[in-house]
Structures are given as structure tokens and as C-alpha cells.
Design a protein around this motif. Structure first.
Motif, mmCIF file in Angstrom:
data_model
loop_
_atom_site.group_PDB
_atom_site.id
_atom_site.type_symbol
_atom_site.label_atom_id
_atom_site.label_comp_id
_atom_site.label_asym_id
_atom_site.label_seq_id
_atom_site.Cartn_x
_atom_site.Cartn_y
_atom_site.Cartn_z
ATOM 1 N N MET A 1 0.845 -1.210 0.000
ATOM 2 C CA MET A 1 0.000 0.000 0.000
ATOM 3 C C MET A 1 0.875 1.253 0.000
ATOM 4 N N ILE A 2 0.597 2.119 -0.931
ATOM 5 C CA ILE A 2 1.347 3.372 -0.998
ATOM 6 C C ILE A 2 0.788 4.330 0.064
ATOM 7 N N TYR A 3 1.617 5.233 0.578
ATOM 8 C CA TYR A 3 1.108 6.239 1.520
ATOM 9 C C TYR A 3 -0.001 7.028 0.826
ATOM 10 N N PRO A 4 -1.080 7.329 1.532
ATOM 11 C CA PRO A 4 -2.245 7.926 0.850
ATOM 12 C C PRO A 4 -1.934 9.235 0.120
ATOM 13 N N TRP A 5 -1.009 10.044 0.669
ATOM 14 C CA TRP A 5 -0.734 11.336 0.021
ATOM 15 C C TRP A 5 0.091 11.179 -1.265
ATOM 16 N N LEU A 6 0.630 9.958 -1.495
ATOM 17 C CA LEU A 6 1.406 9.737 -2.720
ATOM 18 C C LEU A 6 0.537 9.202 -3.857
ATOM 19 N N GLN A 7 -0.708 8.852 -3.531
ATOM 20 C CA GLN A 7 -1.579 8.241 -4.540
ATOM 21 C C GLN A 7 -1.747 9.129 -5.782
ATOM 22 N N PRO A 8 -1.961 10.472 -5.631
ATOM 23 C CA PRO A 8 -2.104 11.286 -6.851
ATOM 24 C C PRO A 8 -0.870 11.202 -7.758
ATOM 25 N N ILE A 28 12.586 12.301 -9.346
ATOM 26 C CA ILE A 28 11.561 12.446 -8.310
ATOM 27 C C ILE A 28 12.157 13.361 -7.251
ATOM 28 N N HIS A 29 11.559 14.526 -7.085
ATOM 29 C CA HIS A 29 12.144 15.466 -6.125
ATOM 30 C C HIS A 29 11.097 16.013 -5.171
ATOM 31 N N GLY A 30 11.578 16.550 -4.078
ATOM 32 C CA GLY A 30 10.701 17.073 -3.033
ATOM 33 C C GLY A 30 11.467 17.037 -1.729
ATOM 34 N N ASN A 31 10.920 17.698 -0.722
ATOM 35 C CA ASN A 31 11.644 17.807 0.548
ATOM 36 C C ASN A 31 11.860 16.454 1.208
ATOM 37 N N TYR A 32 12.874 16.415 2.050
ATOM 38 C CA TYR A 32 13.158 15.228 2.843
ATOM 39 C C TYR A 32 11.926 14.895 3.694
ATOM 40 N N GLY A 33 11.493 13.647 3.627
ATOM 41 C CA GLY A 33 10.360 13.253 4.472
ATOM 42 C C GLY A 33 9.018 13.281 3.766
ATOM 43 N N VAL A 34 9.023 13.583 2.462
ATOM 44 C CA VAL A 34 7.742 13.669 1.753
ATOM 45 C C VAL A 34 7.344 12.306 1.166
ATOM 46 N N GLY A 35 8.331 11.411 0.967
ATOM 47 C CA GLY A 35 7.993 10.061 0.492
ATOM 48 C C GLY A 35 8.582 9.702 -0.872
ATOM 49 N N LYS A 36 9.716 10.298 -1.222
ATOM 50 C CA LYS A 36 10.324 10.020 -2.537
ATOM 51 C C LYS A 36 10.717 8.546 -2.666
ATOM 52 N N THR A 37 11.315 8.005 -1.607
ATOM 53 C CA THR A 37 11.765 6.614 -1.667
ATOM 54 C C THR A 37 10.570 5.671 -1.807
ATOM 55 N N ALA A 38 9.505 5.965 -1.077
ATOM 56 C CA ALA A 38 8.318 5.100 -1.140
ATOM 57 C C ALA A 38 7.722 5.110 -2.544
ATOM 58 N N LEU A 39 7.671 6.290 -3.165
ATOM 59 C CA LEU A 39 7.108 6.364 -4.516
ATOM 60 C C LEU A 39 8.019 5.645 -5.515
ATOM 61 N N SER A 40 9.329 5.867 -5.394
ATOM 62 C CA SER A 40 10.272 5.178 -6.294
ATOM 63 C C SER A 40 10.095 3.672 -6.164
ATOM 64 N N HIS A 41 9.980 3.215 -4.927
ATOM 65 C CA HIS A 41 9.846 1.794 -4.648
ATOM 66 C C HIS A 41 8.595 1.238 -5.335
ATOM 67 N N ALA A 42 7.502 1.983 -5.264
ATOM 68 C CA ALA A 42 6.243 1.529 -5.875
ATOM 69 C C ALA A 42 6.389 1.439 -7.396
ATOM 70 N N ILE A 43 7.031 2.447 -7.980
ATOM 71 C CA ILE A 43 7.195 2.467 -9.437
ATOM 72 C C ILE A 43 8.125 1.338 -9.879
ATOM 73 N N VAL A 44 9.213 1.154 -9.137
ATOM 74 C CA VAL A 44 10.172 0.095 -9.463
ATOM 75 C C VAL A 44 9.473 -1.269 -9.395
ATOM 76 N N ALA A 45 8.686 -1.483 -8.340
ATOM 77 C CA ALA A 45 8.008 -2.778 -8.159
ATOM 78 C C ALA A 45 7.096 -3.077 -9.349
ATOM 79 N N GLU A 46 6.401 -2.052 -9.842
ATOM 80 C CA GLU A 46 5.502 -2.263 -10.988
ATOM 81 C C GLU A 46 6.280 -2.583 -12.255
ATOM 82 N N LEU A 47 7.395 -1.873 -12.444
ATOM 83 C CA LEU A 47 8.159 -2.076 -13.680
ATOM 84 C C LEU A 47 8.836 -3.444 -13.710
#
Ligand SMILES: [Zn+2]
Length: 327
Positions: A1-8, A28-47
Motif C-alpha cells: 500500500m502506498i502512503y495515501p498522500w502519494l496516490q495522486p 523524483i524530487h521534493g523535501n526530505y520526508g515527503v515520500g520520494k523513496t516510497a514512490l520510487s519503490h512503488a514504481i520500481v516494483a511495478e516495472l
């Protein structure tokens, strides 16, 4: 499950895929703590999945290898001592040259990509000029402007940023993770890192609030002549770490906002120091000065001698500002 704020952001990525616009390189950029690693992980898993829908199936051989943490079609580059050297980027070139083992795509991830030195960045540019087909290169960074403009222009950019309308969702998520916290306690921590849920989560895990209270008390005791300059500067030097100076600064900024902002800002950090500041005719000057001086301490934090001097100088200057204005 992706963090809800990363769904968009993930939905946006899926839309790109659906439109046949899968990029070969993405930042993928944004402040520390926003969830860049989690989003990358989700995209990598799908690919890497052989039967994504669009989420990874979790069943195929490729998904199982990914879950084990060692996928031959995924390469991660991380900074070593705050630097990514050219050798790491060269091994990435070799990685892309080899054919995929079990996944439909080869994916490489460069974390903290802004730590690439010039040679590494130039080497990466060559990869970006002729990106290998069927592959994706993801660069992650908190500081996109530290990347070469030529690198930025060759990548699709995905900025992770939390909008005000997502704040209630974040509060709910944190409250569910930490049911022991009262809404007031949670509000105090949200003020410290607005829009950075994972950072707030770490603050809760580390039980940072009482430590910050203690630091503020030391400042208060110095300003009300209960503690000496030497004692308090020594205390601050030893107990306030690099992560906590920005948090103390955030509290002072919060106080300024309560004093001068709209009525919507409620005080969530009531403290003897705040009451003392309010009793000064120059409250805002002192608070602004504290913020400024804390910024200098943060910039020079790695230089121990300088940090000590800056802490002492901050204490002297804020006391002096109060005394002068009250005369
Ligand atoms: Zn799968």
C-alpha cells in the motif's frame, strides 16, 4: 500500500504509462520526508513485475526476487560520504548494457542524485543522451537545483509536494499510526515539519518533543538570569543536534505567526520562554534575531569551534536585544 498522500503522484505515473509515455529517465524530487523513496519503490516494483495491473502482482518470479531485496534488473546507487563518484555511474552504464534477467524492464535508482560530483554527472549525461530502450533511470533528490541543467532537461520531473487540502489526510494517517498521541500532541509535531509526514513520524518515534521543551527551558533560564552563559551554551552545544536546530527555529517561527498571524493560528507550543518573550517590548525583534542566528548555527554545524562561538554569540545578542529595548 502506498502512503495515501502519494496516490495522486502514482495515478499520474499510471496515466503516463496508459498514454504510452513511459519516460526513460525521471527525477523524483521534493523535501526530505515527503515520500520520494516510497514512490520510487512503488514504481520500481511495478516495472519489474511481469503481470502488473497496474500494481505489481506479488506472485511472479520477478516480484518474488524483488521482495527478497536482490533483483538483478534493479541497480541502486547511493552516496558514499556525501559523494557519488564516477565509478558508480560507470557501473550503471554496464548494468544497462547487459540484458534483463527476469523482469520486463531494467531499472536504476540514484538516491540523493545531487551528490554526484562533476565527473559522475558528466558520465550520467552520456547515459541520458542515449538511454537504453526498455529501461528507466530514476534520480531522487531533495535539491533538484543542484543537478546540472542538462541533466534536468533530459529527465521527466515529478515533484512531490503536499497540498494544504491533504493535511487532514496526513493527520489521520499519523493518528492511526500513533494512537497514544493526543490531537494536541500531534499538532505540536505537525507545526515542526508541515507537509512532511515521514519526518513527523520520525519525530514521534524519537520522542523529540520533550527534548525540545528542555532546550527551550535552558534558553528561558539564561534569559531570566537563572543560568549562566557558559552553562547554557555548553548545554546547547552538547544537546541540540543538527536535526533539532531547525525544529527550534520552527517553534520560534510558530510563535511569530501566533503573535502576528491570522486568528486561525493557535498556539501549540505554549512555553515559559514564549511568555517571557511576549513580556518584552521587543518580542518580535528578539524572535527574528533568534531565527537568523539559528540559521548561522545550522550552516556552520560541522565546525565545532564555530558552532560554540555562534551559540554564545546568539545568547549574548538576544539578551542584549531584550535589555536595550526595555531601557
Ligand atoms: Zn509480479
Amino acid at each position: 500500500m502506498i502512503y495515501p498522500w502519494l496516490q495522486p503522484a502514482l495515478d499520474h505515473w499510471h496515466q503516463q504509462l496508459a498514454d504510452g509515455r513511459q519516460p526513460q529517465a525521471m527525477i523524483i524530487h521534493g523535501n526530505y520526508g515527503v515520500g520520494k523513496t516510497a514512490l520510487s519503490h512503488a514504481i520500481v516494483a511495478e516495472l519489474l513485475c511481469r503481470k502488473p495491473n497496474p500494481e505489481p502482482c506479488g506472485q511472479c518470479q520477478s516480484c518474488r526476487i524483488f521482495a527478497s531485496g536482490q533483483h538483478p534488473d534493479l541497480m541502486s546507487v547511493v552516496a558514499d560520504n556525501n559523494i557519488i563518484k564516477v565509478a558508480s555511474i560507470r557501473s550503471l552504464v554496464n548494468f544497462f548494457t547487459a540484458t534483463a534477467h527476469s523482469a520486463p524492464h531494467k531499472v536504476a535508482l540514484i538516491k540523493q542524485a545531487d551528490y554526484m560530483n562533476t565527473a559522475a554527472a558528466n558520465s550520467l549525461l552520456k547515459v541520458l543522451e542515449e538511454p537504453p530502450a526498455g529501461s528507466l533511470l530514476i534520480l531522487q533528490t531533495d535539491r533538484i537545483h543542484h543537478l546540472l541543467p542538462t541533466i534536468r532537461s533530459r529527465c521527466v520531473q515529478l515533484k512531490l509536494q503536499i497540498n494544504h487540502c491533504q493535511f487532514p489526510m496526513i493527520t489521520d494517517w499519523l493518528q492511526q499510526r500513533h494512537p497514544q498521541l493526543s490531537p494536541q500532541e500531534l499538532d505540536r509535531l505537525l507545526v515542526l515539519s508541515p507537509g512532511l509526514p515521514l519526518q513527523v513520524d520520525a519525530l514521534i518515534e524519537d520522542d523529540v518533543a520533550p527534548q525540545l521543551e528542555a532546550h527551550l527551558s535552558q534558553l528561558h533560564e539564561y534569559l531570566t538570569n537563572q543560568q549562566s552563559l557558559v552553562t547554557v551554551s555548553q548545554y546547547l552545544e552538547q544537546h541540540v543536534n543538527a536535526q533539532q536546530w531547525p525544529l527550534l527555529q520552527a517553534i520560534i517561527l510558530h510563535w511569530l505567526k501566533v503573535k502576528y498571524g491570522d486568528n486561525e493560528t493557535q498556539i501549540v507550543w505554549p512555553h515559559a520562554l514564549y511568555r517571557w518573550l511576549l513580556s518584552q517590548s521587543s518580542a518580535s525583534t528578539i524572535m527574528l534575531k533568534m531565527c537568523q542566528l539559528m540559521s548561522s548555527i545550522m550552516v556552520n554545524f560541522n565546525n565545532q569551534t564555530k558552532t560554540r562561538l555562534l551559540i554564545e554569540s546568539m545568547l549574548v545578542q538576544i539578551k542584549q536585544t531584550g535589555t536595550l529595548q526595555n531601557q
